[in-house]
Design a protein around this motif. Structure first.
Motif, PDB file in Angstrom:
ATOM      1  N   VAL A   1      10.251 -17.379  -9.701  1.00  0.00           N
ATOM      2  CA  VAL A   1      10.824 -17.265  -8.358  1.00  0.00           C
ATOM      3  C   VAL A   1      11.591 -18.535  -7.999  1.00  0.00           C
ATOM      4  O   VAL A   1      12.708 -18.484  -7.475  1.00  0.00           O
ATOM      5  CB  VAL A   1       9.729 -16.950  -7.309  1.00  0.00           C
ATOM      6  CG1 VAL A   1      10.271 -17.045  -5.896  1.00  0.00           C
ATOM      7  CG2 VAL A   1       9.122 -15.582  -7.560  1.00  0.00           C
ATOM      8  N   ILE A   2      11.004 -19.683  -8.305  1.00  0.00           N
ATOM      9  CA  ILE A   2      11.681 -20.959  -8.033  1.00  0.00           C
ATOM     10  C   ILE A   2      12.961 -21.062  -8.864  1.00  0.00           C
ATOM     11  O   ILE A   2      14.014 -21.460  -8.356  1.00  0.00           O
ATOM     12  CB  ILE A   2      10.728 -22.147  -8.303  1.00  0.00           C
ATOM     13  CG1 ILE A   2       9.626 -22.177  -7.249  1.00  0.00           C
ATOM     14  CG2 ILE A   2      11.492 -23.469  -8.304  1.00  0.00           C
ATOM     15  CD1 ILE A   2       8.522 -23.181  -7.524  1.00  0.00           C
ATOM     16  N   ALA A   3      12.872 -20.685 -10.139  1.00  0.00           N
ATOM     17  CA  ALA A   3      14.062 -20.719 -11.002  1.00  0.00           C
ATOM     18  C   ALA A   3      15.148 -19.792 -10.457  1.00  0.00           C
ATOM     19  O   ALA A   3      16.322 -20.147 -10.413  1.00  0.00           O
ATOM     20  CB  ALA A   3      13.688 -20.329 -12.432  1.00  0.00           C
ATOM     21  N   LEU A   4      14.742 -18.611 -10.012  1.00  0.00           N
ATOM     22  CA  LEU A   4      15.695 -17.652  -9.446  1.00  0.00           C
ATOM     23  C   LEU A   4      16.330 -18.203  -8.170  1.00  0.00           C
ATOM     24  O   LEU A   4      17.544 -18.058  -7.957  1.00  0.00           O
ATOM     25  CB  LEU A   4      14.990 -16.324  -9.171  1.00  0.00           C
ATOM     26  CG  LEU A   4      15.867 -15.157  -8.751  1.00  0.00           C
ATOM     27  CD1 LEU A   4      16.871 -14.835  -9.828  1.00  0.00           C
ATOM     28  CD2 LEU A   4      15.005 -13.942  -8.459  1.00  0.00           C
ATOM     29  N   LEU A   5      15.535 -18.844  -7.320  1.00  0.00           N
ATOM     30  CA  LEU A   5      16.074 -19.444  -6.097  1.00  0.00           C
ATOM     31  C   LEU A   5      17.090 -20.547  -6.417  1.00  0.00           C
ATOM     32  O   LEU A   5      18.131 -20.662  -5.747  1.00  0.00           O
ATOM     33  CB  LEU A   5      14.947 -19.991  -5.226  1.00  0.00           C
ATOM     34  CG  LEU A   5      14.083 -18.958  -4.508  1.00  0.00           C
ATOM     35  CD1 LEU A   5      12.921 -19.642  -3.802  1.00  0.00           C
ATOM     36  CD2 LEU A   5      14.913 -18.154  -3.524  1.00  0.00           C
ATOM     37  N   ILE A   6      16.813 -21.334  -7.441  1.00  0.00           N
ATOM     38  CA  ILE A   6      17.756 -22.383  -7.839  1.00  0.00           C
ATOM     39  C   ILE A   6      19.057 -21.762  -8.337  1.00  0.00           C
ATOM     40  O   ILE A   6      20.149 -22.186  -7.954  1.00  0.00           O
ATOM     41  CB  ILE A   6      17.118 -23.297  -8.911  1.00  0.00           C
ATOM     42  CG1 ILE A   6      16.004 -24.131  -8.274  1.00  0.00           C
ATOM     43  CG2 ILE A   6      18.167 -24.202  -9.549  1.00  0.00           C
ATOM     44  CD1 ILE A   6      15.156 -24.896  -9.284  1.00  0.00           C
ATOM     45  N   ILE A   7      18.953 -20.735  -9.178  1.00  0.00           N
ATOM     46  CA  ILE A   7      20.146 -20.057  -9.705  1.00  0.00           C
ATOM     47  C   ILE A   7      20.950 -19.441  -8.567  1.00  0.00           C
ATOM     48  O   ILE A   7      22.176 -19.558  -8.513  1.00  0.00           O
ATOM     49  CB  ILE A   7      19.747 -18.991 -10.752  1.00  0.00           C
ATOM     50  CG1 ILE A   7      19.200 -19.675 -12.002  1.00  0.00           C
ATOM     51  CG2 ILE A   7      20.918 -18.090 -11.087  1.00  0.00           C
ATOM     52  CD1 ILE A   7      18.551 -18.720 -12.992  1.00  0.00           C
ATOM     53  N   ILE A   8      20.270 -18.785  -7.634  1.00  0.00           N
ATOM     54  CA  ILE A   8      20.951 -18.171  -6.490  1.00  0.00           C
ATOM     55  C   ILE A   8      21.615 -19.243  -5.628  1.00  0.00           C
ATOM     56  O   ILE A   8      22.741 -19.067  -5.165  1.00  0.00           O
ATOM     57  CB  ILE A   8      19.976 -17.303  -5.664  1.00  0.00           C
ATOM     58  CG1 ILE A   8      19.599 -16.057  -6.451  1.00  0.00           C
ATOM     59  CG2 ILE A   8      20.572 -16.932  -4.318  1.00  0.00           C
ATOM     60  CD1 ILE A   8      18.486 -15.237  -5.829  1.00  0.00           C
TER      61      ILE A   8
ATOM     62  N   ASN B   1      -8.351 -18.310 -12.557  1.00  0.00           N
ATOM     63  CA  ASN B   1      -7.402 -17.335 -13.102  1.00  0.00           C
ATOM     64  C   ASN B   1      -6.375 -16.905 -12.054  1.00  0.00           C
ATOM     65  O   ASN B   1      -5.200 -16.705 -12.377  1.00  0.00           O
ATOM     66  CB  ASN B   1      -8.141 -16.117 -13.656  1.00  0.00           C
ATOM     67  CG  ASN B   1      -8.696 -16.379 -15.034  1.00  0.00           C
ATOM     68  OD1 ASN B   1      -8.104 -17.124 -15.799  1.00  0.00           O
ATOM     69  ND2 ASN B   1      -9.849 -15.796 -15.338  1.00  0.00           N
ATOM     70  N   LEU B   2      -6.807 -16.766 -10.827  1.00  0.00           N
ATOM     71  CA  LEU B   2      -5.879 -16.417  -9.750  1.00  0.00           C
ATOM     72  C   LEU B   2      -4.838 -17.513  -9.571  1.00  0.00           C
ATOM     73  O   LEU B   2      -3.652 -17.239  -9.396  1.00  0.00           O
ATOM     74  CB  LEU B   2      -6.649 -16.177  -8.453  1.00  0.00           C
ATOM     75  CG  LEU B   2      -5.806 -15.773  -7.240  1.00  0.00           C
ATOM     76  CD1 LEU B   2      -5.093 -14.453  -7.500  1.00  0.00           C
ATOM     77  CD2 LEU B   2      -6.690 -15.679  -6.000  1.00  0.00           C
ATOM     78  N   GLN B   3      -5.265 -18.773  -9.637  1.00  0.00           N
ATOM     79  CA  GLN B   3      -4.336 -19.888  -9.521  1.00  0.00           C
ATOM     80  C   GLN B   3      -3.329 -19.881 -10.663  1.00  0.00           C
ATOM     81  O   GLN B   3      -2.136 -20.123 -10.459  1.00  0.00           O
ATOM     82  CB  GLN B   3      -5.090 -21.220  -9.487  1.00  0.00           C
ATOM     83  CG  GLN B   3      -5.859 -21.454  -8.217  1.00  0.00           C
ATOM     84  CD  GLN B   3      -6.765 -22.677  -8.301  1.00  0.00           C
ATOM     85  OE1 GLN B   3      -6.953 -23.261  -9.361  1.00  0.00           O
ATOM     86  NE2 GLN B   3      -7.342 -23.044  -7.165  1.00  0.00           N
ATOM     87  N   LYS B   4      -3.799 -19.594 -11.865  1.00  0.00           N
ATOM     88  CA  LYS B   4      -2.897 -19.517 -13.016  1.00  0.00           C
ATOM     89  C   LYS B   4      -1.849 -18.423 -12.812  1.00  0.00           C
ATOM     90  O   LYS B   4      -0.666 -18.614 -13.071  1.00  0.00           O
ATOM     91  CB  LYS B   4      -3.685 -19.239 -14.297  1.00  0.00           C
ATOM     92  CG  LYS B   4      -4.477 -20.385 -14.811  1.00  0.00           C
ATOM     93  CD  LYS B   4      -5.202 -19.937 -16.078  1.00  0.00           C
ATOM     94  CE  LYS B   4      -6.193 -20.952 -16.579  1.00  0.00           C
ATOM     95  NZ  LYS B   4      -6.918 -20.479 -17.774  1.00  0.00           N
TER      96      LYS B   4
ATOM     97  N   SER C   1       3.644 -16.880 -11.627  1.00  0.00           N
ATOM     98  CA  SER C   1       4.575 -15.994 -10.923  1.00  0.00           C
ATOM     99  C   SER C   1       5.530 -16.785 -10.022  1.00  0.00           C
ATOM    100  O   SER C   1       6.630 -16.333  -9.731  1.00  0.00           O
ATOM    101  CB  SER C   1       3.823 -14.940 -10.124  1.00  0.00           C
ATOM    102  OG  SER C   1       3.032 -15.555  -9.131  1.00  0.00           O
ATOM    103  N   ILE C   2       5.135 -17.970  -9.588  1.00  0.00           N
ATOM    104  CA  ILE C   2       6.004 -18.789  -8.723  1.00  0.00           C
ATOM    105  C   ILE C   2       7.127 -19.450  -9.524  1.00  0.00           C
ATOM    106  O   ILE C   2       8.242 -19.597  -9.029  1.00  0.00           O
ATOM    107  CB  ILE C   2       5.166 -19.838  -7.960  1.00  0.00           C
ATOM    108  CG1 ILE C   2       4.359 -19.153  -6.869  1.00  0.00           C
ATOM    109  CG2 ILE C   2       6.041 -20.921  -7.356  1.00  0.00           C
ATOM    110  CD1 ILE C   2       3.444 -20.078  -6.093  1.00  0.00           C
ATOM    111  N   ILE C   3       6.871 -19.812 -10.753  1.00  0.00           N
ATOM    112  CA  ILE C   3       7.870 -20.504 -11.576  1.00  0.00           C
ATOM    113  C   ILE C   3       9.162 -19.683 -11.699  1.00  0.00           C
ATOM    114  O   ILE C   3      10.251 -20.207 -11.442  1.00  0.00           O
ATOM    115  CB  ILE C   3       7.287 -20.893 -12.956  1.00  0.00           C
ATOM    116  CG1 ILE C   3       6.249 -21.998 -12.765  1.00  0.00           C
ATOM    117  CG2 ILE C   3       8.389 -21.349 -13.914  1.00  0.00           C
ATOM    118  CD1 ILE C   3       5.463 -22.341 -14.021  1.00  0.00           C
TER     119      ILE C   3
END
Length: 193
Positions: A42-49, A30-33, A38-40
């Motif tokens: 963040v990655i999308a936001l980093l790409i947009i930025i 569950n922690l991995q999920k 939560s990383i997805i």
């Protein structure tokens, strides 16, 4: 119903996806999920930025290019302005057959023209004519013309032709600079606002 539950539980247990929070493995799963979910964003936001920073960098570069182009146009305009004044004053000096008062004004115009040429932020590379290869060559040619100017053997037409040819080349610099700057989309935005 019981078969369905057993099949579902066995499916999750086979894939290491046990949701039982009472076991260590279940909590870890569950922690991995949660971490993956939560990383997805963040990655999308980093790409947009990253895309936005790249676009802003392009806009900044275009803005700097336009600013430099406008500055160069103004500087070039000053050069043309003062060489035209020098041309007119030189023509007056020649037509007056060397009047001393006109010559005093002419010497002042030399200083203004030299100052305007010296203040050009850049000197566009040209191979022809030879006196336009560098700022130093251009200064040398103008100084040589001024030093050898003889109001008794020079005609007004010759004076005007001397300065007009050079001014036409200098004005052409501005036209070339504008052509290069017009190619970007920044001009469309600038005109639209």
């Amino acid at each position: 119903m019981n078969d369905f539950r057993n099949n579902t539980e066995s499916y999750f247990q086979c894939n290491g996806c046990s949701d039982d929070l009472m076991t260590r493995k279940g909590r870890r799963t569950n922690l991995q999920k949660i971490i993956i979910l939560s990383i997805i964003p963040v990655i999308a936001l980093l790409i947009i930025i990253g895309i936005q920073v790249y676009q802003d960098e392009l806009t900044l570069s275009q803005t700097k290019g336009v600013k430099d182009g406008v500055l160069f146009s103004l500087e070039t305009g000053n050069v043309v302005h003062f060489t035209q004044i020098e041309r007119g004053t030189t023509a007056l000096y020649v037509s007056s057959k060397g009047d001393v008062l006109v010559y005093e004004n002419l010497r002042k115009t030399y200083l203004d023209t030299d100052y305007a040429i010296g203040n050009l932020s850049k000197w566009p590379a040209m191979e022809s004519p030879p006196h336009f290869v560098s700022r130093e060559n251009y200064f040398k040619r103008i100084k040589e013309y001024r030093d050898t100017l003889d109001p008794f053997n020079e005609t007004v037409k010759q004076v005007i032709q001397f300065y007009t040819k050079d001014n036409a080349l200098i004005i052409n610099w501005v036209a070339e600079s504008i052509k290069l700057l017009k190619s970007g989309s920044f001009w469309q935005q600038l005109i639209a606002t």
